[in-house]
Write a protein that holds these residues in place. Structure first.
Motif, short mmCIF file in Angstrom:
data_model
loop_
_atom_site.label_atom_id
_atom_site.label_comp_id
_atom_site.label_asym_id
_atom_site.label_seq_id
_atom_site.Cartn_x
_atom_site.Cartn_y
_atom_site.Cartn_z
N THR A 73 40.54 1.94 -32.25
CA THR A 73 41.75 2.68 -31.88
C THR A 73 42.18 2.37 -30.45
O THR A 73 43.37 2.19 -30.17
CB THR A 73 41.50 4.19 -32.04
N LYS A 74 41.23 2.29 -29.53
CA LYS A 74 41.59 2.05 -28.12
C LYS A 74 42.26 0.69 -27.96
O LYS A 74 43.19 0.53 -27.15
CB LYS A 74 40.37 2.15 -27.21
N THR A 75 41.81 -0.31 -28.70
CA THR A 75 42.43 -1.63 -28.61
C THR A 75 43.89 -1.57 -29.04
O THR A 75 44.77 -2.18 -28.43
CB THR A 75 41.66 -2.64 -29.47
N GLY A 76 44.17 -0.80 -30.09
CA GLY A 76 45.56 -0.63 -30.53
C GLY A 76 46.40 0.08 -29.48
O GLY A 76 47.55 -0.29 -29.22
N MET A 77 45.82 1.14 -28.88
CA MET A 77 46.55 1.86 -27.83
C MET A 77 46.80 0.95 -26.63
O MET A 77 47.88 0.97 -26.02
CB MET A 77 45.76 3.09 -27.39
N ALA A 78 45.80 0.12 -26.28
CA ALA A 78 45.96 -0.80 -25.15
C ALA A 78 47.04 -1.83 -25.43
O ALA A 78 47.77 -2.25 -24.53
CB ALA A 78 44.63 -1.48 -24.85
N ALA A 79 47.16 -2.26 -26.69
CA ALA A 79 48.21 -3.21 -27.04
C ALA A 79 49.59 -2.59 -26.84
O ALA A 79 50.51 -3.23 -26.31
CB ALA A 79 48.04 -3.67 -28.48
N MET A 80 49.75 -1.32 -27.23
CA MET A 80 51.02 -0.64 -26.99
C MET A 80 51.28 -0.51 -25.49
O MET A 80 52.42 -0.68 -25.02
CB MET A 80 51.03 0.73 -27.66
N ALA A 81 50.24 -0.22 -24.72
CA ALA A 81 50.39 -0.12 -23.27
C ALA A 81 50.82 -1.46 -22.68
O ALA A 81 51.68 -1.53 -21.79
CB ALA A 81 49.07 0.34 -22.64
N MET A 82 50.24 -2.54 -23.19
CA MET A 82 50.61 -3.88 -22.71
C MET A 82 52.08 -4.15 -22.99
O MET A 82 52.79 -4.72 -22.15
CB MET A 82 49.74 -4.93 -23.41
N TRP A 83 52.54 -3.73 -24.14
CA TRP A 83 53.95 -3.95 -24.50
C TRP A 83 54.88 -3.30 -23.48
O TRP A 83 55.94 -3.83 -23.16
CB TRP A 83 54.22 -3.40 -25.90
N VAL A 84 54.48 -2.17 -22.94
CA VAL A 84 55.31 -1.43 -22.00
C VAL A 84 55.14 -1.93 -20.57
O VAL A 84 56.10 -2.02 -19.80
CB VAL A 84 54.99 0.08 -22.07
N LEU A 85 53.91 -2.30 -20.20
CA LEU A 85 53.59 -2.61 -18.81
C LEU A 85 53.82 -4.07 -18.43
O LEU A 85 54.01 -4.38 -17.25
CB LEU A 85 52.14 -2.25 -18.51
N ASP A 86 53.79 -4.96 -19.40
CA ASP A 86 53.91 -6.39 -19.10
C ASP A 86 55.38 -6.76 -18.92
O ASP A 86 56.03 -7.30 -19.81
CB ASP A 86 53.27 -7.21 -20.23
N ARG A 87 55.89 -6.47 -17.74
CA ARG A 87 57.32 -6.62 -17.48
C ARG A 87 57.80 -8.05 -17.70
O ARG A 87 58.80 -8.29 -18.38
CB ARG A 87 57.64 -6.15 -16.06
N GLN A 88 57.09 -9.03 -17.11
CA GLN A 88 57.53 -10.42 -17.26
C GLN A 88 57.36 -10.90 -18.70
O GLN A 88 58.23 -11.60 -19.23
CB GLN A 88 56.75 -11.33 -16.31
N GLY A 89 56.28 -10.49 -19.34
CA GLY A 89 56.10 -10.85 -20.74
C GLY A 89 57.21 -10.28 -21.61
O GLY A 89 57.70 -10.94 -22.54
N GLN A 90 57.62 -9.05 -21.31
CA GLN A 90 58.68 -8.41 -22.07
C GLN A 90 60.01 -9.14 -21.87
O GLN A 90 60.77 -9.37 -22.82
CB GLN A 90 58.82 -6.95 -21.64
N ILE A 91 60.31 -9.52 -20.62
CA ILE A 91 61.54 -10.27 -20.33
C ILE A 91 61.53 -11.60 -21.08
O ILE A 91 62.53 -12.00 -21.69
CB ILE A 91 61.70 -10.48 -18.82
N ASP A 92 60.40 -12.30 -21.04
CA ASP A 92 60.30 -13.58 -21.73
C ASP A 92 60.49 -13.42 -23.23
O ASP A 92 61.14 -14.25 -23.89
CB ASP A 92 58.94 -14.23 -21.44
N PHE A 93 59.94 -12.34 -23.80
CA PHE A 93 60.09 -12.09 -25.23
C PHE A 93 61.55 -11.85 -25.59
O PHE A 93 62.06 -12.43 -26.56
CB PHE A 93 59.25 -10.88 -25.64
#
Length: 375
Positions: A295-315
């Motif tokens: 479960t924590k890995t899934g929650m961390a993935a959602m957190a990454m989606w929100v926090l990874d600003r440059q990754g989000q822009i690139d996506f």
């Protein structure tokens, strides 16, 4: 552990994080994290350290969208945590996911719901884990993007598009022109299903229903309007098919997803025009299934989606599918991408799909539409 892996472990510890540094697939080392990209003040150890397993995620997108995730945010997730991202593509979530969840045999740590209706169905059925807000920074999202059991991601839209060669220079102005076969002759490409592409909503708009009075849907009224052009409708069931029908001239116009239009016009240079006026704004949802292996890995993935600003822009620059993160605006994306993003002035004259309505009514609405199509 090899010397290279030990060096990576030391680098990982240097930014206050730890994790498995050897990918599950083939045992090859994960990329070394870049401290400048993964500032511990942004990516806290309390969320990203000590994770297990892998980012196994149920993928309802497929194709270029999955590739874009893998090359941006999920690539960064692997670099930060050492855990590989492994997608399992299945079209829709109403069958395979529900069967696994109801049997208590869920192999995924993250679920992507392609439509809000499917997400709310799963949440109402008790198949999802509540968001752990100590791990997922929901305060960085617009309030409308946060639910008890998931987050709204990848805002997208269904737009009216047309083949400029098929319309002899005429230019539609809104989705109402789907029903104007006199001025705009030719076949209309429309999505086979009720959610995600505005099949019923555009019919009601054209029949005089205001956007802010759209729900609950008057399904019979919508189908009656669709019946006025039934002989001119070609039903599509995938984004690839919609583009093929429009590009080969089988349809002169139709409802298309914004990401597909972006690729067709900007990358493939196809002769398409489009308008947001009278279109539909919708989104996908991320959630962690109840009974997930980690479960924590899934929650961390959602957190990454929100926090990874440059990754989000690139996506978003690859796909146009933005998430409503508070510190990102249209100006953060490439100029040629902005007109296709479901945000700001682009969506001022669209309908926002009511995901909670569909969560409660999707099966019944789908049946009514299918019965109409079979007649």
């Amino acid at each position: 552990m090899s010397k290279a892996s030990l060096r990576r472990a030391a680098q990982f510890a240097a930014i206050g994080l730890s994790g498995v540094l050897v990918a599950a697939c083939g045992g090859s080392p994960a990329p070394a994290p870049d401290a400048s990209r993964f500032d511990p003040a942004v990516f806290p150890a309390s969320t990203f350290s000590g994770l297990k397993g892998s980012l196994t995620w149920y993928d309802s997108s497929g194709g270029a969208t999955t590739e874009a995730k893998d090359s941006t945010v999920w690539k960064d997730f692997t670099a930060l945590t050492g855990l590989p991202a492994q997608a399992e593509y299945t079209d829709g979530t109403s069958t395979k996911f529900r069967a696994a969840a109801e049997a208590g045999q869920v192999p995924w740590n993250l679920i992507e719901f392609g439509s809000g209706g499917e997400f709310f169905q799963a949440a109402d059925a008790g198949l999802l884990a509540p968001i752990d807000k100590s791990l997922v920074p929901t305060d960085k999202l617009a309030p409308t993007s946060v639910e008890d059991y998931g987050i709204r991601v990848e805002e997208n839209g269904a737009l009216l598009a047309w083949n400029t060669n098929a319309l002899n220079g005429k230019t539609p102005t809104s989705t109402a022109d789907l029903f104007n076969t006199k001025d705009f002759p030719g076949k209309r490409c429309m999505y086979k299903y009720p959610v995600s592409a505005g099949t019923l909503e555009v019919a009601l708009l054209a029949d005089g229903v205001p956007a802010d009075k759209m729900y609950p849907l008057d399904v019979k009224r919508a189908i009656a309007k669709l019946a006025t052009i039934k002989d001119d409708i070609v039903w599509w069931d995938s984004g690839t098919t919609s583009m093929q029908l429009l590009s080969n001239g089988e349809c002169s116009m139709g409802m298309m997803w914004n990401g597909r239009l972006f690729d067709a016009i900007e990358n493939q240079k196809l002769p398409f025009g489009y308008t947001w006026n009278g279109g539909l704004r919708t989104a996908a949802y991320y959630a962690v299934p109840k009974g997930a292996p980690e479960t924590k890995t899934g929650m961390a993935a959602m957190a990454m989606w929100v926090l990874d600003r440059q990754g989000q822009i690139d996506f978003v620059n690859k796909t146009t599918y933005n998430t409503d993160i508070k510190d990102l605006t249209l100006d953060d994306y490439q100029a040629n991408v902005r007109p296709y993003i479901a945000q700001g002035p682009n969506v001022a004259k669209t309908v926002t799909e009511d995901s909670q309505y569909y969560g409660k009514n999707l099966d019944a609405v789908s049946q009514e539409l299918a019965e109409f199509q079979s007649q």
